[in-house]
Design a protein around this motif. Structure first.
Motif, PDB file in Angstrom:
ATOM      1  N   LEU A 264      31.368  49.814  43.037  1.00  0.00           N
ATOM      2  CA  LEU A 264      30.204  49.898  42.162  1.00  0.00           C
ATOM      3  C   LEU A 264      28.946  49.233  42.723  1.00  0.00           C
ATOM      4  CD1 LEU A 264      28.838  50.642  39.486  1.00  0.00           C
ATOM      5  CD2 LEU A 264      29.628  48.446  38.591  1.00  0.00           C
ATOM      6  N   PRO A 265      29.002  48.028  43.289  1.00  0.00           N
ATOM      7  CA  PRO A 265      27.732  47.382  43.658  1.00  0.00           C
ATOM      8  C   PRO A 265      26.828  48.229  44.542  1.00  0.00           C
ATOM      9  CG  PRO A 265      29.510  45.791  43.748  1.00  0.00           C
ATOM     10  CD  PRO A 265      30.162  47.139  43.532  1.00  0.00           C
ATOM     11  N   CYS A 455      32.374  41.410  33.470  1.00  0.00           N
ATOM     12  CA  CYS A 455      32.161  41.577  34.903  1.00  0.00           C
ATOM     13  C   CYS A 455      32.430  40.245  35.583  1.00  0.00           C
ATOM     14  CB  CYS A 455      30.755  42.076  35.222  1.00  0.00           C
ATOM     15  SG  CYS A 455      29.423  40.989  34.675  1.00  0.00           S
ATOM     16  N   ASP A 456      32.598  40.264  36.895  1.00  0.00           N
ATOM     17  CA  ASP A 456      32.913  39.033  37.612  1.00  0.00           C
ATOM     18  C   ASP A 456      32.574  39.167  39.083  1.00  0.00           C
ATOM     19  OD1 ASP A 456      35.271  40.364  38.846  1.00  0.00           O
ATOM     20  OD2 ASP A 456      36.182  40.138  36.871  1.00  0.00           O
ATOM     21  N   GLY A 457      32.718  38.053  39.807  1.00  0.00           N
ATOM     22  CA  GLY A 457      32.480  38.033  41.242  1.00  0.00           C
ATOM     23  C   GLY A 457      32.986  36.740  41.845  1.00  0.00           C
ATOM     24  N   LEU A 458      33.112  36.726  43.172  1.00  0.00           N
ATOM     25  CA  LEU A 458      33.667  35.570  43.881  1.00  0.00           C
ATOM     26  C   LEU A 458      32.846  35.273  45.120  1.00  0.00           C
ATOM     27  CD1 LEU A 458      37.323  34.605  44.507  1.00  0.00           C
ATOM     28  CD2 LEU A 458      35.888  35.011  46.514  1.00  0.00           C
ATOM     29  N   ARG A 473      27.427  36.594  43.095  1.00  0.00           N
ATOM     30  CA  ARG A 473      26.952  37.895  42.616  1.00  0.00           C
ATOM     31  C   ARG A 473      28.086  38.576  41.863  1.00  0.00           C
ATOM     32  NH1 ARG A 473      27.517  42.703  44.871  1.00  0.00           N
ATOM     33  NH2 ARG A 473      28.037  41.843  46.910  1.00  0.00           N
ATOM     34  N   LEU A 474      27.903  38.764  40.572  1.00  0.00           N
ATOM     35  CA  LEU A 474      28.881  39.465  39.768  1.00  0.00           C
ATOM     36  C   LEU A 474      28.615  40.971  39.844  1.00  0.00           C
ATOM     37  CD1 LEU A 474      28.728  36.472  38.623  1.00  0.00           C
ATOM     38  CD2 LEU A 474      29.523  37.439  36.449  1.00  0.00           C
ATOM     39  N   TRP A 475      29.568  41.757  39.388  1.00  0.00           N
ATOM     40  CA  TRP A 475      29.378  43.210  39.339  1.00  0.00           C
ATOM     41  C   TRP A 475      28.252  43.540  38.360  1.00  0.00           C
ATOM     42  CZ3 TRP A 475      32.154  42.755  43.197  1.00  0.00           C
ATOM     43  CH2 TRP A 475      32.870  43.776  43.794  1.00  0.00           C
ATOM     44  N   PRO A 476      27.470  44.565  38.627  1.00  0.00           N
ATOM     45  CA  PRO A 476      26.486  45.008  37.630  1.00  0.00           C
ATOM     46  C   PRO A 476      27.202  45.431  36.345  1.00  0.00           C
ATOM     47  CG  PRO A 476      26.165  46.116  39.750  1.00  0.00           C
ATOM     48  CD  PRO A 476      27.482  45.420  39.821  1.00  0.00           C
TER      49      PRO A 476
END
Length: 539
Positions: A264-265, A455-458, A473-476
């Motif tokens: 997705l990003p 949404c999430d990010g690492l 940066r998390l997913w949009p």
């Protein structure tokens, strides 16, 4: 009666076909510039097929079976002749299978061959998702005028590089796909895949990681060994990055994605590049993961509306450039651009006592937890790629009860809060070891206290034993938090096996064998104001 045709029509919610009487011309040999010949099958109505618009699909997973039923037949029954080609080194095509790295040259040669065939009419579109979508991005800037549209789903122009990043390596996706393509041409491949699931899940824990594929297959997977040896910044993968070419694409593009898709990003980025360059483009994002019937339905609909209209020299049905499923509201909405206008960044600060609000935090000691890679914080829902594992929105109650997960929650909302756009977090963090990960997840807590991931990010850190501001940066997303709900932020140090566990030692990911537990601290005070940054609707 063709029962398969009727079943696919129902599954994909398609209009009735023009015909169900198709014929397949198998094993057409398509020459490449280096002398290799790639095999293709031509699906066409039994009568009157010559000269119809062509849909080209280039695929590494075989030209028949489930793939044909879901992607090829629906188009061949509704106005297209379809050419489905096995990519280099797969299912009878010549050359060696070097995943993703030959699609530009082979794709351009294939398009050139198609438009010279006596059965070709005046137009062709490119279609398909995931790898098939990347095969379109790889050639989209150099297509001849006979190509009228490209329709890539759950894909992007810098395909797979998102999950090969040094700071966020996606174990589940890379190992799973490497195992899949290594075995896909054996007899009963799907049965074998199902039977090895338990072994594959044990392999996630293998040390060193470069033996995980052998633990499942009894031999290495060439692709998995390549992704361990070369991260996203390596020159080895430069051939996969076509993002620099996107602005030069002149053919109309309709891209379909999902809020929980691993690619997705890059999709909104590609759309935005095209729109800013003044190209004809549209973006559709639904509440889907990578493997989803919703993606298939929407992509097929785009092929039969957007693609077929353009192939016939007509204008597609008018719609806004951006169509998003706004979760929480559970409604499709149209917008003029990505990110949509009218949204502005709002910082919600982590507070002592697990609170979350817009005000700056007061003086307070950090919160802490212990992360042990021998018992890694698990991935629960969200962006998942493993077969048989639930992805997307799930109940996070059990995850949030773990001692290695911190939560910060707003008071009950007195009005709806709408978040659409790019989401990020700034977490002031320190570890007892130099190497650590920071995982941030945004959740919606309903009136019954059920926490659902949005949404999430690492982000992986080096020098994590020094106080660091980790920008994650998390997913949009597109989400409406309802009045009476609460917004929650999770902070932890992993989501295994979506992301590989951080051993805490700094050893290379391929050969690390030592696991070191760590004590982590998350700061929230005036000098270190950790926050999540949300694009919220201006009121």
């Amino acid at each position: 009666m063709n029962l398969g045709s009727h079943l696919v029509q129902r599954m994909l919610r398609l209009p009735p076909p023009l015909t169900r009487d198709l014929t397949v011309v198998p094993d057409l040999r398509v020459p490449m510039r280096d002398g290799a010949e790639l095999l293709a099958d031509r699906w066409v109505p039994r009568s009157g097929g010559d000269g119809m618009p062509t849909a080209l699909l280039r695929i590494p997973y075989g030209r028949s079976g489930v793939i044909a039923a879901q992607m090829v037949r629906p188009l061949a029954e509704r106005g297209f002749q379809v050419l489905v080609q096995s990519t280099r080194g797969t299912f009878g095509s010549g050359g060696g299978f070097d995943p993703l790295r030959c699609e530009r040259e082979d794709g351009l040669d294939t398009v050139d061959w198609v438009i010279k065939q006596p059965w070709f009419g005046e137009s062709v579109i490119l279609f398909g998702g995931s790898y098939l979508g990347f095969a379109q991005w790889a050639v989209a800037d150099r297509l001849p005028p006979q190509v009228k549209a490209v329709i890539p789903a759950v894909s992007e122009s810098a395909f797979t590089l998102e999950f090969l990043r040094t700071e966020a390596f996606s174990l589940e996706a890379t190992l799973g796909w490497g195992l899949q393509v290594a075995e896909q041409e054996r007899r009963f491949a799907l049965v074998r895949q199902a039977l090895r699931l338990r072994k594959e899940r044990r392999a996630w824990y293998t040390l060193p990681l470069n033996r995980a594929d052998t633990a499942v297959l009894g031999r290495p997977s060439a692709y998995f060994q390549d992704v361990l040896a070369h991260d996203a910044d390596s020159p080895y993968w430069r051939v996969l990055d076509h993002s620099r070419r996107v602005a030069d694409i002149s053919v109309p593009v309709s891209t379909v994605g999902g809020w929980y898709d691993i690619f997705l990003p890059g999709q909104p980025r590609d759309f935005r590049t095209l729109q800013e360059a003044g190209r004809a483009t549209r973006l559709t994002v639904g509440p889907w993961a990578h493997i989803s019937m919703g993606v298939g339905r929407t992509a097929a609909a785009e092929a039969l509306d957007f693609g077929l209209a353009l192939a016939r020299g007509e204008e597609p049905a008018e719609r806004a450039p951006v169509r998003l499923f706004v979760m929480g509201e559970e409604k499709w909405r149209d917008f003029p651009s990505w990110p949509p206008p009218g949204y502005e960044s709002q910082r919600l600060h982590l507070q002592p006592g697990g609170a979350l609000c817009a005000e700056a935090p007061a003086d307070s000691p950090p919160d802490g937890y212990r992360y042990d890679p021998a018992d890694p914080t698990p991935a629960v829902g969200g962006v998942r790629m493993a077969v048989g594992v639930k992805s997307g929105r799930v109940d996070n109650t059990a995850l949030e009860a773990r001692p290695d997960v911190l939560t910060f929650t707003t008071p009950v909302l007195d009005k709806d809060v709408e978040v659409i756009g790019e989401v990020s977090a700034e977490i002031f963090f320190r570890s007892s070891v130099p190497y650590a990960d920071v995982f941030v997840r945004l959740c919606d807590v309903d009136a019954d206290g059920r926490s659902t991931n949005v949404c999430d990010g690492l982000m992986s850190l080096v020098d994590a034993d020094q106080l660091t501001c980790a920008t994650v940066r998390l997913w949009p997303t597109a989400y409406r938090f309802r009045r009476g709900h609460r917004i929650r932020v999770q902070v932890s140090s992993g989501a295994f096996p979506s992301y590989n566990r951080n051993p805490g030692t700094g050893e290379p990911r391929a050969t690390a064998v030592t696991l070191r537990a760590a004590d982590q601290q998350v700061f929230h005070d005036p000098e270190r104001p950790s926050a999540v940054i949300l694009p919220t609707l201006r009121t």
